[in-house]
Design a protein around this motif. Structure first.
Motif, PDB file in Angstrom:
ATOM      1  N   ALA A   1       0.838  -1.201   0.000  1.00 19.16           N
ATOM      2  CA  ALA A   1       0.000   0.000   0.000  1.00 19.16           C
ATOM      3  C   ALA A   1       0.868   1.244   0.000  1.00 19.16           C
ATOM      4  N   ALA A   2       0.500   2.202  -0.842  1.00 16.48           N
ATOM      5  CA  ALA A   2       1.159   3.509  -0.894  1.00 16.48           C
ATOM      6  C   ALA A   2       0.100   4.555  -0.588  1.00 16.48           C
ATOM      7  N   ALA A   3       0.307   5.372   0.456  1.00 19.68           N
ATOM      8  CA  ALA A   3      -0.729   6.291   0.924  1.00 19.68           C
ATOM      9  C   ALA A   3      -0.285   7.744   0.891  1.00 19.68           C
ATOM     10  N   ASN A   4      -1.289   8.626   0.771  1.00 21.31           N
ATOM     11  CA  ASN A   4      -1.125  10.077   0.823  1.00 21.31           C
ATOM     12  C   ASN A   4      -0.131  10.613  -0.201  1.00 21.31           C
ATOM     13  N   PHE A   5      -0.286  10.178  -1.451  1.00 24.80           N
ATOM     14  CA  PHE A   5       0.565  10.659  -2.528  1.00 24.80           C
ATOM     15  C   PHE A   5      -0.074  11.883  -3.174  1.00 24.80           C
ATOM     16  N   ALA A   6       0.737  12.726  -3.768  1.00 18.65           N
ATOM     17  CA  ALA A   6       0.245  13.967  -4.366  1.00 18.65           C
ATOM     18  C   ALA A   6      -0.038  13.824  -5.852  1.00 18.65           C
ATOM     19  N   SER A   7       0.564  12.864  -6.515  1.00 13.36           N
ATOM     20  CA  SER A   7       0.399  12.719  -7.958  1.00 13.36           C
ATOM     21  C   SER A   7       0.394  11.240  -8.331  1.00 13.36           C
ATOM     22  N   PHE A   8      -0.582  10.828  -9.155  1.00 16.10           N
ATOM     23  CA  PHE A   8      -0.613   9.443  -9.615  1.00 16.10           C
ATOM     24  C   PHE A   8       0.610   9.105 -10.454  1.00 16.10           C
ATOM     25  N   SER A   9       1.086  10.045 -11.260  1.00 17.49           N
ATOM     26  CA  SER A   9       2.090   9.744 -12.272  1.00 17.49           C
ATOM     27  C   SER A   9       3.392   9.202 -11.701  1.00 17.49           C
ATOM     28  N   ALA A  10       3.919   9.802 -10.652  1.00 14.24           N
ATOM     29  CA  ALA A  10       5.208   9.356 -10.120  1.00 14.24           C
ATOM     30  C   ALA A  10       5.160   9.138  -8.613  1.00 14.24           C
ATOM     31  N   PHE A  11       3.948   9.150  -8.022  1.00 15.16           N
ATOM     32  CA  PHE A  11       3.770   9.005  -6.578  1.00 15.16           C
ATOM     33  C   PHE A  11       4.580  10.035  -5.803  1.00 15.16           C
ATOM     34  N   ARG A  12       4.633  11.251  -6.331  1.00 14.13           N
ATOM     35  CA  ARG A  12       5.333  12.326  -5.630  1.00 14.13           C
ATOM     36  C   ARG A  12       4.608  12.645  -4.328  1.00 14.13           C
ATOM     37  N   GLY A  13       5.341  12.943  -3.299  1.00 16.34           N
ATOM     38  CA  GLY A  13       4.760  13.291  -2.013  1.00 16.34           C
ATOM     39  C   GLY A  13       4.329  12.079  -1.202  1.00 16.34           C
ATOM     40  N   LEU A  14       4.814  10.907  -1.553  1.00 12.59           N
ATOM     41  CA  LEU A  14       4.449   9.678  -0.859  1.00 12.59           C
ATOM     42  C   LEU A  14       4.840   9.772   0.605  1.00 12.59           C
TER      43      LEU A  14
END
Length: 81
Positions: free
Chosen positions: A57-70
């Motif tokens: 699980a990857a949570a609270n990301f800012a962008s779908f494209s590169a999972f920035r802000g994970l």
């Protein structure tokens, strides 16, 4: 396909989760939590065998494209009897 709506971490929060099997062994999901501690989670579940399931699980990301802000990145290996 699956769609689930349920309570969040507190009484004033709601979670919505949608997912789908991409292959027989691979399930992808997206969850959105609404409320004070709202956030996004992408989940990957992979059946390694009849008794082993790998969940990531990857949570609270800012962008779908590169999972920035994970901010959360967890993996769990489950043994099913």
């Amino acid at each position: 396909h699956s769609l689930a709506i349920g309570a969040g971490n507190s009484p004033d929060e709601v979670r919505v989760r949608a997912g789908q099997y991409i292959t027989q062994n691979l399930f992808l999901s997206y969850e959105r939590q609404f409320g004070r501690e709202g956030g996004n989670t992408i989940g990957i579940e992979f059946n390694l065998s009849q008794h082993l399931l790998l969940i990531h699980a990857a949570a609270n990301f800012a962008s779908f494209s590169a999972f920035r802000g994970l901010s959360t990145n967890e993996s769990t290996l489950c043994f099913m009897v």
